[in-house]
Structure formats: C-alpha cells, structure tokens
Write an enzyme that holds these catalytic residues in place. Structure first.
Site, mmCIF file in Angstrom:
data_model
loop_
_atom_site.group_PDB
_atom_site.id
_atom_site.type_symbol
_atom_site.label_atom_id
_atom_site.label_comp_id
_atom_site.label_asym_id
_atom_site.label_seq_id
_atom_site.Cartn_x
_atom_site.Cartn_y
_atom_site.Cartn_z
ATOM 1 N N CYS A 53 -8.636 -50.082 40.843
ATOM 2 C CA CYS A 53 -8.786 -51.417 40.276
ATOM 3 C C CYS A 53 -7.717 -51.666 39.216
ATOM 4 O O CYS A 53 -7.442 -50.797 38.380
ATOM 5 C CB CYS A 53 -10.178 -51.579 39.679
ATOM 6 S SG CYS A 53 -10.412 -53.135 38.787
ATOM 7 N N ASP B 7 -10.708 -47.492 44.628
ATOM 8 C CA ASP B 7 -11.021 -48.357 45.762
ATOM 9 C C ASP B 7 -10.659 -47.599 47.032
ATOM 10 O O ASP B 7 -9.511 -47.183 47.202
ATOM 11 C CB ASP B 7 -10.215 -49.662 45.692
ATOM 12 C CG ASP B 7 -10.566 -50.503 44.473
ATOM 13 O OD1 ASP B 7 -11.751 -50.534 44.109
ATOM 14 O OD2 ASP B 7 -9.654 -51.140 43.910
#
Length: 282
Positions: free
Chosen positions: A190, A197
């Site tokens: 992120c 992620d």
C-alpha cells in the site's frame, strides 16, 4: 518509495489514520485519489492514454436495512472506468459501505443507484454497479487465469527493489508470437500504510517473445514497491509496452481482498475481455 508518496493530494486521506465507524449513510466518507499522480511520472496523458480498461471491485461486506428495518445482504460488483479522474481509495470505500448498515432503503435498486451515483461523483467518471443475492452466486466455481504460469523457475533472486532493468533486451528474435503468461507471485505494498497487497497477474500479448525469466524477475521486483493496485497495473502495462513493444497487450491483476473488498484492475490496447470469476485466493 513512489515519487508522489508525500503528495499533498494524499494528505487528507483517512488511510493509515485512526477513524470512527459510522453506520448511517454518509457519502462524504468516500475519498478519491487523482490518477494523474502516477500517470504523470509515466508520461501518460489523460487525452492520449495507450490503453482502456476498468477497475473491477467486488464488495463482500455490503448490508443495509429494507423499508421495514430487516437487514439485507448482497455481493456487489463495481466497474470504474479508466477515464475517471480519480481512483477510489479502498479504506474510504469500506467506511462508506459501513455507513449503509443501519440505513433504510426502499428497495435494492435504490441501493444500487445510490452506490453508482456516489462512486461516480467521487471518481469523476463512469461507474457501473450490480448487486447479487447470495443464492445467485452459490455454487459458483473458483476460477483461474488461462495461460502459462511462469512461477516454477529454478532461479536465484536476491533483489526485491523495483527496477525496469530486467525488461532491457527482454525480447528476442523476429518471430511474432501470441501468448498468455500468468504469475501468482505479484506482491506490492500500500502506498500509504505499506501493508502487503497480494495478487495474481495475467499478461496477454502479441509481439516478439518475452523472456520469461526476465519477466518474472521484473514482477518480483515489486515486492518492496509502494503503490495502489491500479497504479501497479498501469505501471506494468506501460513498462511492457515501452521495453517489449508488443503489437497487442493486456494486463489484468486480481488481488486478494482486504476489508471485505477486492480490487481487480485491467488495462489493454486490444479487444480483451476479462474473466470476473474470483480466483482461489479470493
């Protein structure tokens, strides 16, 4: 760190900050992030983008009250057009959806129209929304990316910092091939919180053959890279187009869910049609 990580446009985001949860409808909770933040450094101009596509969102934690106060639940499917001025920041999206929880709506279509209107306003672009009852999705099989998986290579990797160096001279020969390559090793972080992620990526192209080892090394170099999902996909598309110069190119990533949402961006310069069935990690 991305060159725009400290941009003032990101300063007001609730992402990475302690926030209160509201359970009555509040459209002001939605926050957009200008797509230009990552497009400008890549030389991508809104009036001459080399791709089309959408950001596909799946909403797994969507609930509201009907007119009589009985809770309703649905799975939402949202498609945000690539031409929108903003992408939707995911934490704000989650907080916004939570604001439906104790709010009465007359019918399902009112919920759909509300979502479509608010998301379009925040994104400053075209958004479509579909809502599904749970029994409509029960028994739906787990999908998979068609293509050749490039992950099972006996190679040594010791650099996880993002670089396009691996794409230098990554094509060979003059023969034109058409193939679809898949990797489940995409991991970025992120932009704001640096939380991981996790995603799977499908790359479909027509052009000089891309060296699979170099491509895998390039994808693994995202492991310490901080950008939003949509930005990573556009960066990958742009880098492949720039260094490998395929005639046709499509890049599609499906990320694991967080906060009841998954994000699945795709970009293409051909007639690519993405599968919307969730993958095994979703």
């Amino acid at each position: 760190m991305s060159s725009y990580a400290n941009h003032q446009a990101l300063a007001g985001l609730t992402l990475g900050k302690s926030t209160d949860y509201r359970d009555t409808y509040d459209a002001s909770l939605l926050q957009g992030v200008p797509r230009s933040l990552n497009r400008d450094p890549l030389g991508l101009k809104a009036d001459n983008l080399p791709f089309h596509g959408t950001d596909i969102w799946t909403l797994y934690e969507l609930s509201w009250l009907n007119a009589k106060g009985l809770p309703q639940v649905a799975v939402g499917h949202v498609e945000l057009d690539y031409t929108s001025a903003n992408l939707i920041e995911s934490k704000s999206f989650k907080l916004y959806l939570n604001s439906f929880n104790q709010t009465r709506f007359n019918n399902w279509d009112e919920v759909r129209q509300t979502l479509e209107r608010d998301l379009s306003t925040c994104a400053q672009g075209k958004v479509s929304v579909a809502l599904y009852r749970l029994d409509e999705l029960e028994g739906q099989p787990i999908g998979h990316f068609n293509g050749t998986c490039i992950d099972d290579q006996d190679i040594t990797i010791d650099n996880y910092e993002f670089t396009t160096d691996y794409l230098e001279n990554a094509t060979s020969g003059e023969k034109v091939v058409e193939e679809t390559l898949v990797s489940h090793l995409l991991k970025s972080n992120c932009l704001i919180t640096h939380q991981p992620d996790w995603g799977s990526i499908q790359i479909q192209y027509r052009g000089r053959q891309i060296d699979r080892e170099k491509l895998l090394r390039y994808l693994v170099s995202f492991r310490h890279h901080n950008e939003f999902h949509e930005q990573c996909v556009e960066r990958i598309f742009n880098d492949l187009l720039r260094f490998c110069q395929p005639e046709k190119l499509s890049v599609y990533a499906r990320y694991t869910r967080r906060g009841g949402l998954d994000i699945n961006p795709w970009r293409s310069n051909s007639d690519f049609v993405p599968s919307t069935t969730r993958l095994v990690r979703q």
